[in-house]
Design a protein around this motif. Structure first.
Motif, mmCIF file in Angstrom:
data_model
loop_
_atom_site.group_PDB
_atom_site.id
_atom_site.type_symbol
_atom_site.label_atom_id
_atom_site.label_comp_id
_atom_site.label_asym_id
_atom_site.label_seq_id
_atom_site.Cartn_x
_atom_site.Cartn_y
_atom_site.Cartn_z
ATOM 1 N N LEU A 111 0.942 -1.093 0.148
ATOM 2 C CA LEU A 111 -0.045 0.082 -0.004
ATOM 3 C C LEU A 111 0.993 1.334 -0.051
ATOM 4 N N ARG A 112 1.160 1.798 -1.138
ATOM 5 C CA ARG A 112 2.147 2.938 -1.375
ATOM 6 C C ARG A 112 1.536 4.080 -2.228
ATOM 7 N N ASP A 113 0.255 3.808 -2.436
ATOM 8 C CA ASP A 113 -0.386 4.773 -3.257
ATOM 9 C C ASP A 113 -0.540 6.106 -2.515
ATOM 10 N N GLN A 114 -0.446 7.276 -3.081
ATOM 11 C CA GLN A 114 -0.530 8.894 -2.518
ATOM 12 C C GLN A 114 -1.823 8.832 -1.708
ATOM 13 N N PHE A 115 -2.995 8.503 -2.028
ATOM 14 C CA PHE A 115 -4.171 8.502 -1.743
ATOM 15 C C PHE A 115 -4.488 7.683 -0.433
ATOM 16 N N TYR A 118 10.300 20.570 -0.958
ATOM 17 C CA TYR A 118 9.568 19.627 0.089
ATOM 18 C C TYR A 118 9.539 18.108 -0.298
ATOM 19 N N ALA A 119 10.017 17.309 0.349
ATOM 20 C CA ALA A 119 10.381 16.098 0.059
ATOM 21 C C ALA A 119 8.802 15.239 -0.191
ATOM 22 N N GLN A 120 7.682 15.800 0.388
ATOM 23 C CA GLN A 120 6.429 14.983 0.195
ATOM 24 C C GLN A 120 5.504 15.955 -0.763
ATOM 25 N N PRO A 121 4.619 15.227 -1.464
ATOM 26 C CA PRO A 121 3.686 16.134 -2.304
ATOM 27 C C PRO A 121 2.645 17.181 -1.232
ATOM 28 N N ALA A 122 2.301 18.146 -2.012
ATOM 29 C CA ALA A 122 1.470 19.064 -1.170
ATOM 30 C C ALA A 122 0.364 18.523 -0.529
ATOM 31 N N GLY A 123 -0.320 17.446 -1.188
ATOM 32 C CA GLY A 123 -1.641 16.850 -0.694
ATOM 33 C C GLY A 123 -1.364 16.190 0.562
ATOM 34 N N LEU A 124 -0.269 15.332 0.573
ATOM 35 C CA LEU A 124 0.017 14.729 1.672
ATOM 36 C C LEU A 124 0.560 15.466 2.756
ATOM 37 N N ARG A 125 1.376 16.452 2.389
ATOM 38 C CA ARG A 125 1.711 17.542 3.527
ATOM 39 C C ARG A 125 0.556 18.124 4.311
ATOM 40 N N ALA A 126 -0.240 18.643 3.551
ATOM 41 C CA ALA A 126 -1.447 19.137 4.064
ATOM 42 C C ALA A 126 -2.399 18.193 5.094
ATOM 43 N N ALA A 127 -2.355 16.908 4.565
ATOM 44 C CA ALA A 127 -3.182 16.064 5.427
ATOM 45 C C ALA A 127 -2.100 15.753 6.653
ATOM 46 N N ALA A 128 -0.878 15.765 6.619
ATOM 47 C CA ALA A 128 -0.169 15.686 7.986
ATOM 48 C C ALA A 128 -0.437 16.587 8.904
ATOM 49 N N GLU A 129 -0.318 18.080 8.480
ATOM 50 C CA GLU A 129 -0.334 19.061 9.151
ATOM 51 C C GLU A 129 -1.696 19.151 9.889
ATOM 52 N N ASP A 130 -2.995 18.922 9.194
ATOM 53 C CA ASP A 130 -3.965 18.900 9.726
ATOM 54 C C ASP A 130 -4.069 17.638 10.816
ATOM 55 N N ALA A 131 -3.661 16.654 10.479
ATOM 56 C CA ALA A 131 -3.517 15.515 11.590
ATOM 57 C C ALA A 131 -2.668 15.978 12.758
ATOM 58 N N LEU A 132 -1.623 16.471 12.261
ATOM 59 C CA LEU A 132 -0.703 16.808 13.587
ATOM 60 C C LEU A 132 -1.496 18.017 14.540
ATOM 61 N N ALA A 133 -2.149 18.983 13.854
ATOM 62 C CA ALA A 133 -2.977 19.997 14.650
ATOM 63 C C ALA A 133 -4.036 19.228 15.350
ATOM 64 N N VAL A 134 -4.646 18.269 14.916
ATOM 65 C CA VAL A 134 -5.415 17.728 15.743
ATOM 66 C C VAL A 134 -4.844 16.916 17.060
ATOM 67 N N ILE A 135 -3.827 16.196 16.835
ATOM 68 C CA ILE A 135 -3.158 15.608 17.751
ATOM 69 C C ILE A 135 -2.575 16.500 18.825
ATOM 70 N N GLU A 136 -2.035 17.448 18.451
ATOM 71 C CA GLU A 136 -1.413 18.391 19.352
ATOM 72 C C GLU A 136 -2.296 19.524 19.832
ATOM 73 N N ASN A 137 -3.550 19.550 19.385
ATOM 74 C CA ASN A 137 -4.541 20.552 19.971
ATOM 75 C C ASN A 137 -3.973 22.019 19.525
ATOM 76 N N ARG A 138 -3.432 22.146 18.337
ATOM 77 C CA ARG A 138 -2.869 23.601 18.024
ATOM 78 C C ARG A 138 -4.141 24.512 17.702
ATOM 79 N N PRO A 139 -3.698 25.926 17.487
ATOM 80 C CA PRO A 139 -4.746 26.585 17.361
ATOM 81 C C PRO A 139 -5.393 26.341 16.085
ATOM 82 N N SER A 140 -5.119 25.774 15.026
ATOM 83 C CA SER A 140 -5.586 25.608 13.821
ATOM 84 C C SER A 140 -6.436 24.038 13.834
#
Length: 879
Positions: free
Chosen positions: A701-705, A738-760
């Motif tokens: 399972l290596r597909d970007q989606f 950036y090493a990763q595609p934009a879509g994947l980076r955006a998903a990682a940033e959103d997930a990180l914000a949820v985990i760390e309870n950031r302002p975003s």
């Protein structure tokens, strides 16, 4: 005797001469004049005329009953008089006069025809009996009769009925004309002579009978005819049969030769036989223009009927003796009817040929029972000899009782049927065969007599008799009757009665001799009745507890029927009812359904997935774990989507656990939904595998989606151990890029914000964290916020249903499309959505059908398309 000359007679007059008219009255219209007037009515009006005649006679019958029951000035008696007068007046106006002849078993109107008037309710026969008891053989109403004369007729009939038990006193036929003349009745004639043209040969025969037997001591004017004994009857029938061949040969002979033939036949007979035959001819004279052979056949029938009726009424013969007696007398006519004359073309005369016919004999036996008086017939129908009554007569009686409408007659009819059915255990094989055949012919009447539920005694007795019956023909008739009872029970939704029939058949001995019982049980649940049972079990009402027990007898056929129903447009609506039925039946059908998951036939696998998901999701999970790798992607998609339904939330944890174990075996377009389910179910055991997928290190399972879906699942689970990985994915660079595609980076940033309870955090949750908005009306929980679009976006569908569409709502997981093209649940489509100058391409699967569009789920898209979609959603979100 030989010296007596026989002259051809052109006309024969019946009855006594009419009394002379009073000099102060107008001469009455004769029956001959009425008949001439009747013959001038066009034939096309006969049906209407028959209706009017029947109405007039029914009212006359009511008048006679009222005359006996009420006083002269009683209102009901006066109403009956008025009704009878109006009806008879109307008939005489239409026909130009009304003539009625009273015959055995009914009434005949020459104007209508030469046969008895139709008598569906038996009132014509009752009127004929009353008139015969009153000494009336013919009655005629002229157009000028009035209500006073009808009143006088009713009083005279009552008076004659009161004296009907008195012996004959020499008056007879002359009594009625004298009484009418005495009361100045001019518009009504009773027993007046009617001139009638008779065939020449018949006239010669009658003249010969008069010459040979007219001066017998037995012949007394108007004396009642003595009922002959059996020997007298046999002798008379032999004489009649021997007279027939000369009459047939006379068609080719001179009158002198015909006369000699008649003389020879009567010289061989006794004088008593000639006198008896002459008396019968006097009572049953030839009709207008009647030919010799039909007349002699009718005469022989009436002679036999008179004898049998009298013997039966006196108790000399029983019901079981009627048929043998008919056969004996028929054989007498056939034996004496041999023909060997010079002009013979066959060995039997036409009279003997008719009596030799089994069909003719059966018709006469039917007629005997039909014409039997109601009291005597009722005694037989209630007794043990009811099996002797022919089915035609039995059906006629039951039909009259059933049509009466009142409770008492219908109850009487039911008792007769049950009594008749009990005779199926009779010791006589022919009686059992007769009853079995009769029950089959009475099926329609039985169905009408018991409109709700058939009595259990009926089916139990038939099955008991079928179990012990040795005669193949009777057994086949019983089997057909039991099958008809089963059909009636199913059509009336009497499933308990149907089950009792099946159970009774299945409890029979399991040997070769009783194989027909098993075959009958299989026929009872034939295709048409099986479909009715399944449809009843799936109906939108409370489930009858008997239906699951009936249907579990053949679970394979039940599942085949459900599989076929699921392919119909209304199939999805029937899934809850199917699940209810399967749960009620239980393990036998569920085990069979589970085995269908591993079959090669796609339609059966599809139905098994849908039914198990609605009935027993745990069984489906076990099957998915074993069969996922062998299924094509649309079957995998169906199974995953069914297990992900909100209705299966109780098994969400076990579903997620199984999904985590088979991710590598699933199709790439099915994996995203499975990963979403892992995140929604908070399946912690899947975190290492999700982190491996998110990092792009999974072997398959290596597909970007798929990686984006794994990142979102980690965010939904607020997996703190994945924070470092997500940060790396969002921030790692390779030089200036950036090493990763934009879509994947955006998903990682959103997930990180949820985990760390950031302002975003709120913005990230608005993007993909909306499980609380799930609705049970959708196939899968709503995993993303849906954005309604004020201005729908244009879209283009590729595939089998190619065409244009409009996007009304959209989210990161799917959209709602309006399209003139008809889509079906489970269809896979390629979708291109246009937002301004941007084009976003998806692979989607139709999940539900609405009144004005279809809901689709995005199962795959490229990374750049994912980023475009995310920005589109973020732009339309109202925070």
């Amino acid at each position: 005797m030989v010296s007596r000359a026989i002259l051809p007679i052109q006309e024969v007059k019946r009855g006594a001469p009419a009394p002379p008219s009073s000099p102060n009255t107008t001469p009455r219209t004769s029956l001959r004049q009425l008949a001439n007037a009747v013959s001038q009515v066009p034939a096309g009006a006969k049906d209407r005329n028959a209706v009017e005649v029947l109405r007039a006679l029914r009212n006359l019958h009511l008048l006679m009953r009222s005359e006996r029951l009420y006083e002269r000035d009683h209102p009901r008696r006066l109403d009956s008089l008025d009704g009878a007068y109006d009806a008879i007046r109307n008939a005489t106006e239409i026909l130009g006069g009304l003539e009625i002849r009273v015959e055995r078993g009914g009434l005949m109107a020459p104007r209508i025809g030469d046969t008895h008037l139709p008598d569906p309710r038996g009132d014509m026969q009752a009127l004929a009996i009353d008139l015969q008891r009153a000494g009336i053989h013919a009655i005629a109403f002229s157009k000028k009769f009035h209500v006073g004369e009808l009143d006088t007729l009713a009083r005279l009939v009552k008076a004659s009925l009161l004296k009907s038990e008195e012996p004959a006193n020499g008056k007879g036929n002359a009594w009625w004309p004298a009484r009418l003349l005495e009361n100045r009745v001019e518009g009504i004639s009773v027993n007046t002579q009617t001139e009638r043209r008779v065939d020449t040969v018949l006239a010669s025969l009658i003249a010969a009978l008069v010459a040979y037997g007219g001066h017998s001591p037995r012949e007394k004017a108007d004396a009642p005819i003595r009922v002959p004994d059996f020997d007298d009857l046999v002798a008379g029938l032999r004489l009649l049969a021997r007279l027939t061949p000369p009459l047939e040969s006379a068609r080719g002979l001179s009158p002198e030769e015909a006369a000699r033939s008649l003389h020879s036949a009567m010289e061989e007979a006794s004088r008593d036989s000639v006198c008896m035959l002459l008396s019968s001819v006097s009572q049953y004279g030839p009709r207008e223009g009647e030919r010799p052979q039909p007349y002699l056949l009718r005469l022989s029938e009436n002679i036999i009927f008179e004898f049998l009726t009298a013997e039966f009424s006196s108790g000399s013969i029983t019901a079981s003796s009627v048929r043998p007696m008919f056969c004996r007398m028929s054989d007498v006519v056939v034996e004496a009817g041999g023909y060997s004359g010079p002009h013979s073309s066959q060995h039997l005369s036409s009279l003997a040929v008719s009596w030799a016919s089994d069909t003719h004999r059966e018709q006469l036996i039917d007629r005997f029972w039909l014409e039997l008086s109601p009291r005597e017939k009722s005694g037989v129908l209630r007794g043990p000899d009811v099996w002797c009554v022919p089915v035609a007569a039995l059906r006629h009686t039951l039909g009259q009782l059933a049509d009466a409408g009142a409770d008492a007659p219908r109850r009487e009819a039911r008792n007769i049927v049950l009594n008749y059915a009990r005779r199926i255990e009779h010791a006589d094989p022919s009686a059992r065969r007769s009853v079995a055949a009769g029950l089959n012919e009475l099926s329609s009447i039985i169905e009408s007599l018991w409109p709700n539920q058939l009595p259990e005694d009926l089916s139990r007795g038939a099955m008991k008799a079928l179990d012990v019956e040795k005669a193949p023909e009777t057994a086949a008739l019983l089997a057909a009757f039991v099958e008809s009872l089963g059909r009636i029970a199913v059509s009336r939704a009497d499933y308990s009665g149907f089950e009792s029939i099946l159970t009774g058949l299945e409890r029979g001995p399991q040997d070769k001799e009783h194989d027909h019982l098993a075959a009958l049980a299989n026929r009872l649940v034939a295709q048409d009745r099986w479909l009715l049972l399944v449809d009843a079990a799936l109906a939108n009402r409370a489930l009858d507890p008997v239906l699951p027990r009936l249907l579990q007898r053949d679970p394979e056929r039940l599942l085949d029927r459900m599989t076929l129903l699921l392919t119909e447009p209304r199939g999805p609506e029937m899934v809850p009812a199917m699940a209810r039925l399967l749960r009620t039946i239980g393990v036998p059908v569920l085990n069979l359904l589970e085995t269908r998951l591993y079959e090669a036939r796609r339609q059966r696998v599809t139905a098994a997935i849908k039914l198990l998901a609605a009935t027993d999701p745990e069984r489906l999970l076990r099957g998915v774990a074993r069969a996922m790798a062998s299924w094509e992607w649309n079957l995998q998609d169906l199974a995953v989507s069914e297990l992900s339904r909100p209705s299966n939330s109780a098994s969400a944890v076990s579903t997620a656990f199984v999904f985590s174990a088979i991710l590598a075996d699933a199709h790439p377009m099915v994996v995203p939904m499975m990963i979403d389910q892992l995140g929604l179910a908070q399946e912690i055991t899947a975190v290492p595998q999700l982190m491996e997928i998110a990092a792009g290190e999974h072997e398959v399972l290596r597909d970007q989606f798929v990686r984006i879906k794994a990142i979102e699942a980690l965010g939904r689970m607020r997996c703190s151990e994945a924070a470092e990985l997500l940060r790396t994915l969002a921030e790692s660079r390779e030089g200036l890029t950036y090493a990763q595609p934009a879509g994947l980076r955006a998903a990682a940033e959103d997930a990180l914000a949820v985990i760390e309870n950031r302002p975003s955090f709120k913005q990230a949750m608005a993007a993909f964290g909306a499980p609380g908005q799930s609705s049970s009306s959708y196939v899968t929980p709503r995993r993303y916020v849906r954005v309604p679009l004020d201005s729908p976006l244009r879209a283009h569908i590729d595939g089998a249903s190619a065409g244009l569409a409009r996007v009304k709502t959209i989210s990161l997981g799917g959209a709602y499309l309006e399209s003139p093209r008809k889509l079906s649940v489970g269809d896979s489509i390629k979708l291109e959505v246009r937002s301004g100058l941007r084009k976003i391409n998806f692979t989607a699967v139709v999940r539900n059908i609405g009144p004005d569009g279809s809901g689709v789920e995005f199962v795959h898209m490229r990374d750049e398309d994912r980023e475009k979609l995310r920005k589109l959603v973020q732009r339309h979100l109202q925070l």
